[in-house]
Design a protein around this motif. Structure first.
Motif, short mmCIF file in Angstrom:
data_model
loop_
_atom_site.label_atom_id
_atom_site.label_comp_id
_atom_site.label_asym_id
_atom_site.label_seq_id
_atom_site.Cartn_x
_atom_site.Cartn_y
_atom_site.Cartn_z
N TYR A 137 60.67 29.58 92.13
CA TYR A 137 61.18 31.01 92.10
C TYR A 137 60.88 31.75 93.43
CZ TYR A 137 62.90 35.56 90.34
OH TYR A 137 63.33 36.53 90.35
N LEU A 139 55.01 22.18 85.31
CA LEU A 139 56.28 22.64 85.40
C LEU A 139 56.10 24.14 85.50
CD1 LEU A 139 59.24 22.02 85.13
CD2 LEU A 139 58.89 22.40 82.66
N GLU A 140 55.41 25.04 84.85
CA GLU A 140 55.43 26.38 84.99
C GLU A 140 55.13 26.91 86.29
OE1 GLU A 140 53.09 27.58 81.54
OE2 GLU A 140 54.75 27.56 80.21
N LYS A 141 53.78 26.11 86.71
CA LYS A 141 53.47 26.56 88.14
C LYS A 141 54.45 25.99 89.21
CE LYS A 141 48.47 25.94 87.08
NZ LYS A 141 47.40 24.97 87.43
N TRP A 184 57.52 26.07 88.60
CA TRP A 184 58.58 27.10 88.64
C TRP A 184 58.39 28.17 89.33
CZ3 TRP A 184 63.34 28.23 88.69
CH2 TRP A 184 63.77 29.58 88.27
N LYS A 185 57.16 28.81 89.20
CA LYS A 185 56.98 29.83 90.01
C LYS A 185 56.93 29.83 91.81
CE LYS A 185 53.59 31.62 86.51
NZ LYS A 185 52.09 31.71 86.20
N SER A 207 64.33 30.80 84.32
CA SER A 207 63.17 31.31 83.79
C SER A 207 62.90 31.30 82.30
CB SER A 207 62.95 32.94 84.43
OG SER A 207 62.58 32.76 85.88
N VAL A 262 62.52 27.71 81.01
CA VAL A 262 61.16 27.48 81.07
C VAL A 262 60.40 28.15 80.09
CG1 VAL A 262 59.27 27.44 82.96
CG2 VAL A 262 61.44 26.59 83.52
N ALA A 263 60.38 29.42 79.86
CA ALA A 263 59.52 29.96 79.01
C ALA A 263 59.60 29.64 77.73
CB ALA A 263 59.90 31.61 79.18
N PRO A 282 57.39 25.67 76.00
CA PRO A 282 56.00 25.91 75.09
C PRO A 282 56.50 26.13 73.72
CG PRO A 282 55.69 26.84 77.12
CD PRO A 282 57.13 26.63 77.08
N LEU A 335 53.50 20.50 80.99
CA LEU A 335 54.13 21.95 80.97
C LEU A 335 53.48 22.96 81.87
CD1 LEU A 335 55.16 22.33 77.36
CD2 LEU A 335 56.65 22.41 79.22
N GLU A 336 52.36 22.71 82.02
CA GLU A 336 51.44 23.67 83.14
C GLU A 336 51.91 23.58 84.48
OE1 GLU A 336 47.27 23.47 82.37
OE2 GLU A 336 47.40 23.99 80.21
#
Length: 124
Positions: free
Chosen positions: A65, A57-59, A61-62, A81, A84-85, A88, A54-55
């Motif tokens: 984006y 994936l979030e990185k 995504w940034k 966004s 993805v938010a 978690p 997940l970390e």
């Protein structure tokens, strides 16, 4: 003759930028979707590295984006966004909505690619 040359140069630049933007979106989509797929497969296998996925994936995504926001519509990016938010929190609950959110993310990234692809009817 100078006008014809200028028009040809302008058309070549427009076509080149179009091809470049489609290529960039496709490349970024492939990278981001691979992160979504990795997170989804870790969730299905109930793997211990799910938080790491997940970390990542979030990185990812940034980065996605930042790169795609110059090309694509912001409303679709906002939808991704939000999804993805939510991941978690859905993971903590153990909710099956996690998988549907991953599917939504994939479909929205494909929508971004399809809207950027220059179809003949959208050019004229």
């Amino acid at each position: 003759m100078k006008r014809l040359t200028a028009c040809m140069i302008i058309l070549t630049v427009i076509a080149s930028m179009s091809v470049l933007s489609v290529w960039a979106v496709k490349r970024e989509n492939d990278r981001f979707i691979s992160l979504v797929n990795a997170a989804e497969s870790s969730y299905r296998q109930e793997s211990d590295d799910m938080n790491e996925r997940l970390e990542e994936l979030e990185k990812g995504w940034k980065k996605y984006y930042t790169r795609v926001s110059y090309i694509a519509q912001s409303c679709t990016l906002d939808d991704i966004s939000y999804a993805v938010a939510k991941l978690p929190a859905l993971l903590e609950k153990g909710s099956e909505e996690f998988l549907s959110e991953c599917e939504s993310i994939r479909s929205w990234t494909e929508k971004i690619y399809n809207t950027q692809y220059p179809h003949l009817y959208s050019v004229f």
